[in-house]
Motif scaffolding. Structure first.
Motif, PDB file in Angstrom:
ATOM      1  N   GLU A 185      24.601 -25.773 -11.051  1.00  0.00           N
ATOM      2  CA  GLU A 185      23.405 -26.165 -10.348  1.00  0.00           C
ATOM      3  C   GLU A 185      22.972 -24.898  -9.238  1.00  0.00           C
ATOM      4  O   GLU A 185      22.203 -24.055  -9.829  1.00  0.00           O
ATOM      5  CB  GLU A 185      23.415 -27.424  -9.547  1.00  0.00           C
ATOM      6  CG  GLU A 185      23.907 -28.665 -10.404  1.00  0.00           C
ATOM      7  CD  GLU A 185      23.219 -29.729 -10.145  1.00  0.00           C
ATOM      8  OE1 GLU A 185      22.344 -29.915  -9.388  1.00  0.00           O
ATOM      9  OE2 GLU A 185      23.495 -30.803 -10.757  1.00  0.00           O
ATOM     10  N   ASN A 186      23.494 -24.769  -8.216  1.00  0.00           N
ATOM     11  CA  ASN A 186      23.013 -23.774  -7.443  1.00  0.00           C
ATOM     12  C   ASN A 186      24.397 -23.466  -6.518  1.00  0.00           C
ATOM     13  O   ASN A 186      25.033 -24.481  -6.028  1.00  0.00           O
ATOM     14  CB  ASN A 186      21.763 -24.250  -6.576  1.00  0.00           C
ATOM     15  CG  ASN A 186      20.731 -24.182  -7.386  1.00  0.00           C
ATOM     16  OD1 ASN A 186      20.204 -23.448  -8.022  1.00  0.00           O
ATOM     17  ND2 ASN A 186      20.184 -25.562  -7.638  1.00  0.00           N
ATOM     18  N   ASP A 230      20.772 -27.122  -3.617  1.00  0.00           N
ATOM     19  CA  ASP A 230      20.456 -25.714  -3.335  1.00  0.00           C
ATOM     20  C   ASP A 230      19.642 -25.526  -2.122  1.00  0.00           C
ATOM     21  O   ASP A 230      19.302 -24.474  -1.714  1.00  0.00           O
ATOM     22  CB  ASP A 230      19.678 -25.075  -4.340  1.00  0.00           C
ATOM     23  CG  ASP A 230      18.382 -25.655  -4.671  1.00  0.00           C
ATOM     24  OD1 ASP A 230      18.103 -26.930  -4.527  1.00  0.00           O
ATOM     25  OD2 ASP A 230      17.243 -25.222  -5.133  1.00  0.00           O
ATOM     26  N   ASN A 257      16.015 -16.026  -4.908  1.00  0.00           N
ATOM     27  CA  ASN A 257      16.839 -16.726  -5.814  1.00  0.00           C
ATOM     28  C   ASN A 257      17.327 -15.743  -6.922  1.00  0.00           C
ATOM     29  O   ASN A 257      16.478 -14.706  -7.569  1.00  0.00           O
ATOM     30  CB  ASN A 257      15.969 -17.832  -6.630  1.00  0.00           C
ATOM     31  CG  ASN A 257      15.614 -19.121  -5.763  1.00  0.00           C
ATOM     32  OD1 ASN A 257      16.219 -19.988  -5.648  1.00  0.00           O
ATOM     33  ND2 ASN A 257      14.464 -18.871  -5.050  1.00  0.00           N
ATOM     34  N   LYS A 264      22.112 -18.621  -8.828  1.00  0.00           N
ATOM     35  CA  LYS A 264      22.425 -19.545  -9.892  1.00  0.00           C
ATOM     36  C   LYS A 264      23.257 -18.951 -11.020  1.00  0.00           C
ATOM     37  O   LYS A 264      23.012 -17.819 -11.428  1.00  0.00           O
ATOM     38  CB  LYS A 264      21.261 -20.004 -10.303  1.00  0.00           C
ATOM     39  CG  LYS A 264      20.167 -20.645  -9.342  1.00  0.00           C
ATOM     40  CD  LYS A 264      19.031 -21.194  -9.567  1.00  0.00           C
ATOM     41  CE  LYS A 264      18.055 -21.912  -8.519  1.00  0.00           C
ATOM     42  NZ  LYS A 264      16.804 -22.279  -9.276  1.00  0.00           N
TER      43      LYS A 264
END
Length: 354
Positions: free
Chosen positions: A33-34, A147, A329, A353
């Motif tokens: 996921e993160n 996140d 990100n 990620k």
């Protein structure tokens, strides 16, 4: 004000993670996921969110994958005299072994190529699986976005708590925050929540000023723009000094400046940043004799197991900011680039990620 350690690249290695023993929990990083990049300036740990994978001899967690948790570099056992004292959050239950990079039984759960490797800050969270003491995790709302709330495991909580818990900022007060990285921004947020009327951000990087004002700073200044010391500038700006000041860098010279920028008689200065090993702070005794208070904080004074879930709830109810701390990100294989962005002051936090 730049006191960052030399950056060294991280390398990928295959490791073996042993099962947990009594009063330990093995947890799995939700890498699909993160991940969130932590804050080496303030607390030296990477603090992502986990779900519990196994729990042995610990009735408070539900295996398998039954609980969503955040790891804690300051545990909360609830039994030691520090946990029983409302004045501190510095649980000492596993402090000695944690400082040695070991589990409470003086052994490690990690091996790499047949050799034992140490745990880090009681969390060791740069690993897909890790093992921690059961007093070093906080169960949180499973609906919280992974996140985002990962950042409440360290920097945001530290800065926010420094204002709310340690300094106890008062409504209508004047505050100065030295260092406008993630921790400094969290302090600004805390000062604003507490009702401070004037919040002055201090940094040599003017690119950080706009973000600081988004978080609540009423004005920002650069020490390089003045011929006088920054403490003299602040004393003149505020008719005698600020009510509260916060050092969020880890620079002992700035710690002194922050104290001496406080108002005679009642000013409170909080050391939030972590200085390099062996460094010492100093000031003239007259600064303290005349009524200023010098304090320090770790993890913002929060009693971790009981407080982190509450902070997550405050985020979910929009009382505190978290999303706004994430500026980048990036794919996980760019972890070194993400660290470089942080060290050069070009990011606040980077979400990685896989």
């Amino acid at each position: 004000m730049n006191n960052q350690p030399e950056f060294k690249c991280l390398l990928w290695e295959e490791i073996e993670v042993a099962p947990p023993k009594a009063h330990e929990v093995r947890i799995k990083v939700i890498i699909k996921e993160n991940h969130c990049l932590g804050d080496p300036q303030s607390c030296l740990i990477f603090s992502p969110l986990f779900s519990s994978q196994e729990a042995l001899a610990s009735a408070s967690f539900q295996p398998p994958l039954g609980d969503t948790v955040i790891p804690l570099y300051i545990p909360q056992c609830g039994e030691c005299k520090f946990c029983r004292n409302p004045k501190t959050n510095l649980c000492q239950k596993i402090r000695i072994t944690q400082g040695k990079g070991l589990m409470p039984d003086n052994t490690s759960r990690f091996t790499c190529k047949g050799k034992q490797i140490f745990h880090f800050m009681g969390t060791s969270t740069f690993s897909e699986y890790t093992v921690v003491a059961d007093i070093s995790v906080a169960k949180i709302d499973p609906l919280a976005p992974l996140d985002k709330v990962c950042l409440l495991g360290c920097g945001i909580s530290t800065g926010y708590g420094a204002a709310i818990n340690t300094a106890k900022v008062e409504p209508g007060s004047t505050c100065a925050i030295f260092g406008l990285g993630g921790v400094g921004l969290a302090v600004i947020m805390g000062c604003k929540v507490a009702g401070a009327s004037r919040i002055i951000g201090v940094d040599i990087n003017k690119d950080k000023f706009a973000k600081a004002k988004e978080f609540g700073a009423t004005e920002c200044i650069n020490p390089q723009d003045f011929k006088k010391s920054i403490q003299e500038v602040l004393v003149e700006m505020t008719d005698g000094g600020v009510d509260f000041s916060f050092e969020c860098i880890g620079n002992v010279g700035v710690m002194r400046a922050a104290l001496e920028a406080c108002h005679k008689g009642w000013g409170v200065s909080v050391v939030v940043g972590v200085a390099a090993s062996g460094q010492e702070i100093s000031t003239r005794p007259f600064q303290l004799v005349t009524g200023r208070t010098w304090k320090g904080t770790a993890f913002g004074g929060w009693k971790s197991v009981e407080s982190v879930p509450k902070l997550v709830s405050e985020y979910m109810s929009k009382k505190i900011k978290v999303d706004e701390f994430v500026t980048h990100n990036m794919p996980f294989d760019q972890i070194n680039e993400a660290f470089e962005l942080m060290h050069t002051g070009k990011s606040i936090r980077s979400v990685l990620k896989l």
